[in-house]
Scaffold this active site. Structure first.
Site, short mmCIF file in Angstrom:
data_model
loop_
_atom_site.label_atom_id
_atom_site.label_comp_id
_atom_site.label_asym_id
_atom_site.label_seq_id
_atom_site.Cartn_x
_atom_site.Cartn_y
_atom_site.Cartn_z
N ILE A 160 0.81 -1.30 0.19
CA ILE A 160 -0.11 0.12 0.02
C ILE A 160 0.85 1.21 0.09
O ILE A 160 0.54 2.16 -0.93
CB ILE A 160 -1.10 0.04 1.20
CG1 ILE A 160 -2.19 -1.08 1.12
CG2 ILE A 160 -1.81 1.09 1.44
CD1 ILE A 160 -2.93 -1.42 2.17
N ARG A 242 -3.43 2.22 10.90
CA ARG A 242 -4.29 1.86 12.34
C ARG A 242 -4.13 2.81 13.29
O ARG A 242 -2.95 3.50 13.17
CB ARG A 242 -3.60 0.75 12.86
CG ARG A 242 -4.01 -0.93 12.55
CD ARG A 242 -5.41 -0.94 12.36
NE ARG A 242 -5.72 -2.26 11.47
CZ ARG A 242 -6.15 -2.59 10.41
NH1 ARG A 242 -6.19 -1.26 9.67
NH2 ARG A 242 -6.49 -3.71 9.85
N GLU A 271 -11.63 2.79 17.71
CA GLU A 271 -12.87 2.74 16.79
C GLU A 271 -13.93 2.04 17.36
O GLU A 271 -13.71 0.97 17.97
CB GLU A 271 -12.56 2.17 15.37
CG GLU A 271 -11.41 2.97 14.47
CD GLU A 271 -11.12 2.39 13.41
OE1 GLU A 271 -11.82 1.30 12.98
OE2 GLU A 271 -10.17 2.94 12.91
N HIS A 289 -12.91 4.86 8.40
CA HIS A 289 -12.06 3.54 8.02
C HIS A 289 -12.60 3.09 6.97
O HIS A 289 -13.15 1.78 6.79
CB HIS A 289 -12.05 2.56 9.06
CG HIS A 289 -10.97 1.71 9.23
ND1 HIS A 289 -10.25 0.95 10.23
CD2 HIS A 289 -10.36 1.26 8.08
CE1 HIS A 289 -9.48 0.18 10.10
NE2 HIS A 289 -9.27 0.29 8.62
C1 GLV Z 1 -8.21 -2.31 6.55
O1 GLV Z 1 -7.94 -1.57 7.36
C2 GLV Z 1 -7.64 -3.55 6.20
O2 GLV Z 1 -6.47 -3.77 7.15
O3 GLV Z 1 -7.90 -4.37 5.48
#
Ligand code: GLV
Length: 327
Positions: A160, A242, A271, A289
């Site tokens: 990512i 996170r 959360e 999220h």
């Molecule tokens: C989302 O936060 C994931 O970890 O897929």
């Protein structure tokens, strides 16, 4: 065991395609929205099930696993799996799967979107218009940070992080990154990315700091008062990893005191709670999220998690299940 004897718990509604896929394989129970966000209910129910398809909001603790008398696999509907006590699961012979790769592009798009929205003040400008304050074009209204030539510092250069870097590079940003170890040379070259071995050094240098690392003991509250104090005062912070990677109290203070210029946060330590001082902080985008929330990606996440469940219940060897988390 005949396949129809398998019982699979999906902790809350997910794309129907995945539910149907698993229904061909066993008896599927789907919890209601938000049903299993506490340990207690899972502890009560888990002994009936052979497989658990859970959300990142499902606390799969050692206690839960201990009650999983028939449990063979926990598949997380997420790439991050800090909600699962993986070590305890492995000790009990329970397999754990996550969903890498399938959400990379959605998350890369989203991080770029957050950065654009934050750096160009979309939220405040839109509110200004809705409040009836827009009286005509203003030469000095809502001046933001132009991205070209600015430095993006990424903590966590996994898939990512790389997807975000790739997009940011296309916007003319310079990329520096910190990771446990440097990524392959060809990836660095492709992204024009420079490795910085000390994350504090990286924080000092960048105009935008992006968090793309997993939550671990090492990354817990990595962004704390000290790190925020060494960031540039015009710097922006983007977090889609996170919430607990940031000390939210310290961040709220830094934002209120304008020690940094803004933050876009998709994730929070507790959360669905959001630190009240973040709610009132200036130039702060707060999102529920949703980095992976596209139709295509959420279907792919479901499919990947479900395939791991079927493979494990069918007794496939670990090496044939690519998304199992290894010991
Ligand atoms: C989302 O936060 C994931 O970890 O897929």
């Amino acid at each position: 065991m005949s396949t129809s004897a398998y019982k699979i718990l999906i902790t809350e509604p997910i794309p129907q395609k995945t539910i149907s896929f698993l229904e061909d394989f066993g008896k599927v129970v789907v919890g209601e929205k938000g049903a299993y966000q506490s340990e207690d209910r899972l502890i009560e129910d888990i002994s009936q099930y052979h497989a658990l398809l859970c959300m990142l909001s499902t606390p799969v603790t050692e206690q839960v696993l201990k009650h999983g008398d028939n449990l063979e696999i926990v598949a997380n509907f997420a790439v991050g799996y800090d909600n699962i006590n993986v070590e305890a699961a492995h000790e009990m012979g329970i397999k754990v799967a996550n969903t890498p790769d399938v959400l990379t592009e959605a998350c890369g798009d989203y991080a770029m979107g957050l950065l654009l929205a934050l750096s160009r003040k979309f939220k405040e400008a839109e509110q200004y218009l809705r409040d009836g304050k827009f009286k005509g074009w203003e030469p000095l209204g809502f001046l933001g940070m132009e991205l070209r030539g600015r430095t993006l510092g990424i903590i966590g250069m996994g898939r990512i992080g790389q997807a975000f870097a790739n997009r940011a590079k296309a916007f003319g940003m310079n990329i520096i990154y910190h990771n446990r170890t440097p990524v392959d040379r060809d990836i660095e070259q492709q992204l024009d990315a420079t490795y910085i071995s000390d994350h504090k050094e990286l924080a000092k240098k960048c105009d935008v700091l992006s968090l793309n690392c997993p939550l671990t003991d090492e990354t817990h509250h990595l962004v704390d008062q000290e790190l925020l104090a060494i960031m540039k005062d015009h710097a922006l912070l983007v977090n889609i990893s996170r919430g607990a990677v940031i000390d939210e109290e310290a961040l709220a203070e830094a934002l209120h005191q304008k020690a940094i210029a803004g933050a876009a946060l998709d994730v929070f330590e507790e959360e669905p709670k959001v630190h009240p001082e973040l709610l009132s902080a200036p130039n702060t985008l707060l999102l529920p999220h949703i980095a992976s929330a596209t139709h295509k990606t959420r279907e792919a996440i479901g499919q990947l998690a479900a395939e791991a469940i079927v493979a494990v219940l069918q007794g496939k060897p670990n090496h044939e299940i690519p998304n199992l988390i290894s010991r």
